[in-house]
Scaffold this active site. Structure first.
Site, PDB file in Angstrom:
ATOM      1  N   HIS A 422     -20.177 -70.984  -5.841  1.00  0.00           N
ATOM      2  CA  HIS A 422     -19.645 -71.551  -4.777  1.00  0.00           C
ATOM      3  C   HIS A 422     -19.021 -70.145  -3.910  1.00  0.00           C
ATOM      4  CE1 HIS A 422     -16.671 -73.216  -1.704  1.00  0.00           C
ATOM      5  NE2 HIS A 422     -17.072 -74.336  -2.270  1.00  0.00           N
ATOM      6  N   GLU A 435     -14.788 -75.811   0.916  1.00  0.00           N
ATOM      7  CA  GLU A 435     -15.858 -75.671   1.816  1.00  0.00           C
ATOM      8  C   GLU A 435     -15.417 -75.744   3.254  1.00  0.00           C
ATOM      9  OE1 GLU A 435     -20.150 -75.280   0.657  1.00  0.00           O
ATOM     10  OE2 GLU A 435     -19.461 -77.293   0.724  1.00  0.00           O
ATOM     11  N   ARG A 438     -14.582 -73.387   6.383  1.00  0.00           N
ATOM     12  CA  ARG A 438     -15.289 -72.633   7.108  1.00  0.00           C
ATOM     13  C   ARG A 438     -15.959 -73.840   7.903  1.00  0.00           C
ATOM     14  NH1 ARG A 438     -19.614 -71.325   3.099  1.00  0.00           N
ATOM     15  NH2 ARG A 438     -17.993 -72.403   1.538  1.00  0.00           N
ATOM     16  N   ARG A 459     -24.551 -73.109   0.189  1.00  0.00           N
ATOM     17  CA  ARG A 459     -23.617 -72.278  -0.876  1.00  0.00           C
ATOM     18  C   ARG A 459     -24.372 -71.205  -1.464  1.00  0.00           C
ATOM     19  NH1 ARG A 459     -20.803 -77.382  -4.105  1.00  0.00           N
ATOM     20  NH2 ARG A 459     -19.362 -77.787  -2.250  1.00  0.00           N
ATOM     21  N   HIS A 561     -19.861 -72.767 -10.233  1.00  0.00           N
ATOM     22  CA  HIS A 561     -19.125 -74.016  -9.651  1.00  0.00           C
ATOM     23  C   HIS A 561     -19.817 -75.099 -10.393  1.00  0.00           C
ATOM     24  CE1 HIS A 561     -16.746 -76.563  -7.113  1.00  0.00           C
ATOM     25  NE2 HIS A 561     -17.656 -76.883  -6.378  1.00  0.00           N
ATOM     26  N   HIS A 562     -20.802 -75.522 -10.223  1.00  0.00           N
ATOM     27  CA  HIS A 562     -21.372 -77.003 -10.879  1.00  0.00           C
ATOM     28  C   HIS A 562     -22.749 -76.478 -11.622  1.00  0.00           C
ATOM     29  CE1 HIS A 562     -21.524 -81.442 -10.489  1.00  0.00           C
ATOM     30  NE2 HIS A 562     -22.963 -81.294 -10.729  1.00  0.00           N
ATOM     31  N   ARG A 601     -26.434 -79.237  -5.770  1.00  0.00           N
ATOM     32  CA  ARG A 601     -25.716 -80.360  -5.397  1.00  0.00           C
ATOM     33  C   ARG A 601     -24.891 -80.218  -4.036  1.00  0.00           C
ATOM     34  NH1 ARG A 601     -20.236 -81.632  -5.489  1.00  0.00           N
ATOM     35  NH2 ARG A 601     -19.802 -79.692  -6.443  1.00  0.00           N
TER      36      ARG A 601
END
Ligand code: ADP
Length: 624
Positions: A422, A435, A438, A459, A561-562, A601
C-alpha cells in the site's frame, strides 16, 4: 570538596526516601499519575491503592486510546497489576505506546503516593497457568472478522463453539480496515441517484480489448452487457449485479483469481449486508472505491451521519455478538499450535498454548481464520525478496500460523507470492493512511517538492513510483478544506502524523523541502484541478484545488498490506489438498485463504471476503 558535600547530601536524601517508603508500604496509600499515551500528552491516568506493601486496587483511564487496541491495555493491565502485585505486567502487543503509558502513569502514581516505584517492579505473583481441555462442536482459530462471523454463524446453527485468539484483543487486521464492504445488488445501492454509465462502459471495453482470451471474463462481460442494455432501455433503481462485481474483481485481480470463489463472493454479498443488520451492523452509505465500475462500497455512518472506519465500527459489534451467545467460549491470549486429526484423517480439534499451559480443544470441525502473513516479514522476504526491509500495516500476530498448521496436514496453497503493498503508510507509526485521501483530492510530492505520478493509479503502480523517489518516501499534501470534511484526517492530525504550514512556503520549511519548487507544484496542481486536466501525469480524478490554508503534509512510504495468497479452498470453504481432495472437517475463511483476490485485492473486498466466507465456513463447520 564540592563533590563530597554533594555525595553526602544525596546519601541523606536516599536514606530519607527509604524511610518514607518503608513507612508507607506498611500503611495504606493512594496515588494518581498521568503519562503520555497514543491519544497524546497526558492521555493516560492510573490510580493505585497500596495497603501493607501490596497493590490492592488499580484503575486506568485513557479515553483517547484507540478503541479495541490501546483501550484493551487500559482495561487489562490494571487488573494484572493487582494480581501480580507489580506494575511490570505484560503490555498488549500492538498497543506499545498505550502499554508504556500505563506503566509510566503507574510509576507516577506510586511516586504520588510517596512510594518507590522500584519496590513494585518485581516478578510478583506470576500467574500460574493450568493445562485445560475444552469440548466443542466447532473450534475456530483466530478472532478477526472471519473467525467471529464463523463463530456467530455456527453458534446460531445450534453448535458449541470455542474461538481461540492469540492476542489480548480481537479484530486482527479486520479492525484496521478503514474503507467499507463491496456488495452488489443491495437496496442500499439504490440510495445513489444515478449509475455511472462511463464506469460500466469502460469495464466492458476493457474486457473486450484486454481479456478476450479469458473465457470467464468474456462470459461475464456478455452477461453484464445484456443486463446493462436492458437497464438502459428501462432504468429502474441503481444498476449493479453480481456479474459486474465478479468482472471488476477478476480484472482487478489480473485475471488469476479462482472464478468459483469470486462467484461465491459476489453472489453472497447482498445477503451478507442484510445479515449483518442482525448483529447490529448497518453499512448504509454507498460510495466509490478504486477499480469498481459502479458505486458499491458500503460504509457505516456515525450519529452525525459521517462516514467512519468500517473495521473500528464492525469489530466491537461482532465481539459483542460473540459474547452475547452462551454457546461461544472465547479463549484470549491463546495461540493455536497444531490441528489434531484422528486415525481416519479427519480433524479432531486444536492444540493451543496459553501462558505456558497446554490448551486442548476437542472438536468435530475446525475453522482456520488466522489471517494472512503480512506481519511475518521473514516469510514475506523469503517469498518475495524485493520486499525485504519493508514496513507492514498488519496487526502483530498475522504471521501465517494457520497456513503452516494446515500445510502440516497436507493442505495446498495458492498465489503465495501475491503480496500487496500500500503506497500510503505513515512513516513513523506504520499506520495506514486511507486510500480515500487521494481519491478525495490529495497529492503526493517527493523531497524535491515535486509530484511524480497520477496519485489515484492502482496501489502497486503508485507504490513502485514512490520507491523510485529519493529515500523511497513521499508527502501526502492536504488542505484545511479536506480536513474540515473528514473525521479520519482529523484523527490523523490528532495522532501527530502531520506537519502544518500557514502557507506553501511555511509547509515546505516544516518538512525541509525546497519552497520554490513546492509552491510551483501546488500552484500548477490547483490550475490542473480548475482546468480538469493534468498535463504532467494524466490524472483524471479532480475534486477541489488544495488552496485553503493551513496546509498539511503526512510523510508516507509503501508498506506490506495484504497477502492475497494462502490456503486453497473450494466454494464451501473446505481446505483442499494438492490432489483437490478436501481435508475432512477442516475449513478456512478470510485472509488465510488464497484465490479470492488473485494478484491484487480491491479496496473494500477484504471485508466482503471475511463476511461472506466467514458465514459459509460457520455453516459448513456446523453441518459437518
Ligand atoms: P480475517 O480478516 O481473515 O478475519 P484478521 O487479521 O482480521 O483476519 O484476524 C485474524 C486473527 O487471527 C487475528 O486476531 C490474529 O491475532 C489471530 N491469530 C493468528 N494466528 C493465530 C493463532 N496461531 N492462534 C490464535 N489466533 C491466531
Amino acid at each position: 570538596m564540592k563533590k563530597k558535600v554533594f555525595a553526602l547530601a544525596s546519601a541523606i536524601v536516599i536514606i530519607a526516601i527509604m524511610v518514607i517508603t518503608q513507612q508507607n508500604t506498611k500503611g495504606a496509600a493512594m496515588g494518581s499519575g498521568t503519562a503520555d499515551g497514543f491519544g497524546g500528552p497526558g492521555a493516560i491516568t492510573v490510580n493505585l491503592t497500596i495497603k501493607d506493601g501490596k497493590i490492592t486496587a488499580a484503575t486506568a483511564s485513557g479515553p483517547k486510546e484507540t478503541p479495541g487496541i490501546g483501550s484493551v491495555a487500559v482495561e487489562k493491565m490494571p487488573a494484572e497489576m493487582v494480581a501480580r502485585n507489580s506494575i511490570i505486567v505484560d503490555g498488549v502487543t500492538g498497543a506499545t505506546i498505550s502499554s508504556t503509558g500505563i506503566l509510566k502513569a503507574a510509576e507516577a502514581a506510586l511516586i504520588a503516593a510517596g512510594l518507590n516505584p522500584e519496590d513494585f517492579k518485581g516478578a510478583g505473583n506470576a500467574v500460574v497457568a493450568e493445562d485445560k481441555t475444552y469440548d466443542a462442536d466447532v473450534a475456530i482459530i483466530g478472532a478477526g472478522g472471519a473467525g467471529m462471523i464463523a463463530a456467530i454463524t455456527a453458534a446460531d446453527a445450534g453448535k458449541k463453539v470455542v474461538l481461540i485468539e492469540k492476542q489480548a484483543m480481537v479484530g486482527g487486521n479486520s479492525v484496521r480496515a478503514s474503507g467499507g464492504m463491496n456488495a452488489a445488488g443491495t437496496p442500499e445501492e439504490n440510495s445513489n441517484t444515478f449509475t455511472e454509465e462511463a464506469g460500466v462502459e469502460k469495464t466492458l471495453k476493457t474486457a473486450a480489448e484486454k481479456w478476450a482470451n479469458h473465457p470467464v471474463i468474456t462470459a461475464l462481460a456478455e452477461a453484464v452487457r445484456k443486463k446493462w442494455e436492458a437497464y438502459k432501455a428501462n432504468p429502474q433503481g441503481y444498476f449493479d449485479c453480481a456479474e459486474l462485481m465478479q468482472l471488476d474483481t477478476l480484472i482487478g485481480g489480473h485475471g488469476i483469481n479462482n472464478p468459483e470463489l469470486v462467484r461465491t463472493l459476489a453472489e453472497n454479498t447482498a445477503d451478507a449486508i442484510a445479515w449483518l443488520k442482525t448483529v447490529n451492523i448497518d453499512l448504509t452509505s454507498v460510495g466509490a472505491a478504486g477499480a469498481a465500475s459502479v458505486k458499491r462500497i458500503h460504509r457505516p455512518l456515525n450519529e452525525q451521519k459521517k462516514v467512519v472506519s468500517v473495521g473500528g465500527y464492525m469489530v466491537p459489534r461482532l465481539e459483542a455478538a460473540c459474547k452475547s451467545r452462551s454457546n461461544i467460549t472465547i479463549l484470549m491470549e491463546t495461540t493455536a499450535k497444531s490441528i489434531m486429526t484422528n486415525e481416519a484423517g479427519a480433524v479432531s480439534g486444536v492444540i493451543a498454548e496459553s501462558k505456558g499451559a497446554k490448551i486442548t480443544v476437542n472438536a468435530k470441525a475446525v475453522v482456520i481464520a488466522s489471517g494472512g502473513f503480512g506481519a511475518n516479514l521473514k516469510m514475506v522476504a523469503r517469498l518475495k525478496p524485493e520486499l525485504d526491509g519493508f514496513m507492514t500495516t498488519n496487526a502483530p500476530g498475522i504471521n501465517g500460523d494457520g497456513i503452516t498448521m494446515a500445510q502440516e496436514l497436507g493442505a495446498a496453497v495458492v498465489d503465495m507470492k501475491q503480496i500487496q503493498i500500500h503506497p500510503t503508510v505513515q512513516y513513523d507509526s506504520s499506520n495506514l493512511i486511507t486510500e480515500g485521501l487521494r481519491g478525495d483530492g490529495a497529492i503526493l510530492v517527493n523531497t524535491e517538492g515535486k509530484r511524480f505520478i497520477d496519485e489515484v493509479l492502482a496501489r502497486d503502480v503508485v507504490s513502485a513510483a514512490e520507491i523510485a523517489q529519493p529515500n523511497s518516501f513521499a508527502y501526502l499534501i492536504i488542505d484545511q478544506k479536506m480536513v474540515d470534511e473528514s473525521l479520519l484526517i482529523q484523527g490523523y492530525i490528532a495522532k501527530g502524523y502531520s506537519f502544518k504550514g500557514d502557507t506553501y512556503e511555511a509547509l515546505a520549511k516544516a518538512i525541509n523541502i525546497p519552497a520554490d519548487a513546492f509552491t510551483k507544484t501546488m500552484n500548477d496542481w490547483n490550475g490542473y484541478v480548475k482546468a480538469r486536466k493534468d498535463p504532467e501525469f494524466g490524472r483524471t480524478s479532480f475534486i477541489e484545488p488544495l488552496d485553503k490554508a493551513p496546509f498539511y503534509a503526512i510523510k508516507v512510504t509503501p508498506g506490506i498490506h495484504h497477502t492475497m495468497g494462502g490456503l486453497k479452498i473450494d466454494g464451501r470453504t473446505r481446505v483442499l489438498k494438492g490432489n483437490g481432495e478436501a481435508i475432512p472437517g477442516l475449513f478456512a475463511a478470510g485472509e488465510v485463504t488464497g484465490g479470492v483476490h488473485g494478484g491484487n485485492r480491491l479496496g473494500g473486498t477484504a471485508v466482503s471476503d471475511f463476511v461472506v466466507f466467514g458465514r459459509i465456513a460457520g455453516q459448513e463447520a456446523a453441518k459437518f
